[in-house]
Enzyme design. Structure first.
Site, short mmCIF file in Angstrom:
data_model
loop_
_atom_site.label_atom_id
_atom_site.label_comp_id
_atom_site.label_asym_id
_atom_site.label_seq_id
_atom_site.Cartn_x
_atom_site.Cartn_y
_atom_site.Cartn_z
N ARG A 27 0.91 -1.40 -0.19
CA ARG A 27 0.01 -0.15 0.06
C ARG A 27 0.76 1.21 0.09
NH1 ARG A 27 -3.70 -2.46 3.77
NH2 ARG A 27 -2.25 -3.88 3.37
N THR A 28 2.03 1.15 0.73
CA THR A 28 2.67 2.53 0.90
C THR A 28 3.42 2.82 -0.56
OG1 THR A 28 3.18 2.09 3.13
CG2 THR A 28 4.60 3.66 1.77
N LYS A 53 22.74 -7.26 -6.87
CA LYS A 53 24.16 -7.63 -7.33
C LYS A 53 25.15 -7.04 -6.21
CE LYS A 53 22.82 -7.26 -12.33
NZ LYS A 53 22.99 -6.33 -13.31
N ARG A 62 11.92 3.41 1.18
CA ARG A 62 11.53 2.38 2.22
C ARG A 62 12.73 1.39 2.28
NH1 ARG A 62 6.69 -0.99 3.76
NH2 ARG A 62 6.13 0.70 4.34
N HIS A 122 8.01 6.08 10.00
CA HIS A 122 6.89 6.13 9.12
C HIS A 122 6.31 7.17 9.14
CE1 HIS A 122 4.99 4.22 5.83
NE2 HIS A 122 4.54 3.25 6.21
C1 NCD Z 1 3.33 -0.68 8.05
C2 NCD Z 1 4.76 -0.68 7.69
O1 NCD Z 1 5.28 -1.25 6.65
O2 NCD Z 1 5.69 -0.18 8.35
N1 NCD Z 1 2.54 -0.81 6.94
C3 NCD Z 1 2.28 0.05 6.09
O3 NCD Z 1 3.04 0.88 5.68
N2 NCD Z 1 1.15 0.33 5.79
C4 NCD Z 1 3.06 -1.35 9.21
C5 NCD Z 1 3.09 -2.81 9.18
O4 NCD Z 1 3.79 -3.29 8.07
O5 NCD Z 1 2.73 -3.57 10.07
#
Ligand code: NCD
Length: 309
Positions: A54-55, A82, A104, A132
């Site tokens: 989703r992110t 690599k 990320r 986050h």
């Molecule tokens: C979160 C994450 O990846 O930190 N999810 C997200 O970004 N929607 C929370 C999680 O993975 O539990």
């Protein structure tokens, strides 16, 4: 706003600006043509070195709704697998002329490092156990939509606080908004440093629920657990999970949030996940507008008088 790496870098005024900008950008999603030309000609790179659905998609849509070009770069299938160093990956992106990088990473601190290598804005889309920020901003935006002014309101954050970057960012954002925060978690899933976080810690979920205006459930992060933190999933659900019985303990207008992905039947039962007061899909919708706001606030000035014009 130069970078968005940690909520610690924001003050209350900046937070309000982000939330108000989000509110203004939200209607773009209702249009027949869901885009505005604001960031036309700019290139946003999504550098995702850890799994995400989703992110990643949310940042992708957010940039496209503002008419930026988007490059999606993931660890798998790139030169990172690599053995290319993080620094070389960063320098390669800079040489390609990207205007912002969304990152990320499984490593706490990776976005800060990236910001040191690049002279374009870096947006943290989740780094290790650390932060986050856009998740916390969308959570607080969603609470503000339902509850109005957040000063003096009360949020419970329940579950795996130890491994949660969402919890760390959310607690700071909620406090910056004037909310009171109570953590409810098994002692094994609370970090030792929690004493300095300025929050209340409780063990009995049933006692906390009647007092709060919002509950954010955290996913049990099994992939980050290399030893047992609780006996069994059933026992976790019985003590820390939100089910239909517990839902009845909440105030009538209190809401339930979850950042996703959910473990249905563990931290949240299936019927609670689908209940009216669970605002989980609204969080996803709002997430796009929050990320549009962040990209807009960091990049909009860059299109004016730019060599691309
Ligand atoms: C979160 C994450 O990846 O930190 N999810 C997200 O970004 N929607 C929370 C999680 O993975 O539990």
């Amino acid at each position: 706003m130069r970078h968005l790496i940690s909520i610690e870098d924001l003050d209350r005024e900046m937070l309000t600006t982000i939330l108000d900008t989000t509110q203004q950008l939200l209607p773009i999603a209702e249009r027949r043509i869901k885009s505005a030309p604001t960031l036309r000609g700019l290139v946003v790179c999504n550098l995702f070195l850890e799994d995400s659905t989703r992110t990643r998609i949310s940042f992708d849509i957010a940039a496209k709704r503002l008419s930026a070009e988007v490059i999606n770069f993931s660890g798998k299938g790139s030169s990172v697998s690599k053995g290319e160093s993080f620094k070389d990956t960063a320098l390669t992106l800079a040489a390609m002329g990207v205007d912002a990088v969304v990152v990320r990473s499984g490593s706490s601190g990776a976005p800060v490092q990236l910001a040191n290598y690049l002279d374009v804005p870096v947006l943290n889309a989740g780094d290790g156990w650390h932060q986050h920020p856009t998740q916390a901003l969308l959570d607080v935006f969603t609470m503000r939509q339902h509850l109005g002014q957040l000063d003096g309101r009360h949020l419970a954050v329940v579950g795996d606080v130890l491994h949660s970057r969402v919890a760390r960012s959310l607690i700071q954002t909620a406090k910056l908004s004037g909310m009171e925060v109570t953590l409810v978690a098994p002692p094994t899933l609370l970090p030792a440093s929690v004493e300095n976080w300025g929050v209340r810690v409780a063990r009995d979920l049933d006692a906390v629920l009647p007092e709060v205006d919002a509950v954010e459930l955290l996913r049990v992060q099994r992939e980050r657990m290399h030893r047992a933190f609780f006996p069994t999933t059933r026992e976790y659900a019985a003590e820390w999970g939100l089910d239909a019985r517990r839902l009845e303990l909440l105030k009538p207008d209190a809401i339930v949030l979850h950042p996703g992905p959910m473990n249905r039947g563990v931290e949240i039962s299936a019927d609670v996940a689908d209940a009216d007061r669970a605002v989980i899909t609204e969080q996803v919708t709002n997430g796009i507008a929050v990320r549009m706001a962040c990209l807009y606030l960091m990049l909009a000035g860059r299109t004016e008088g730019d060599h691309r014009e």
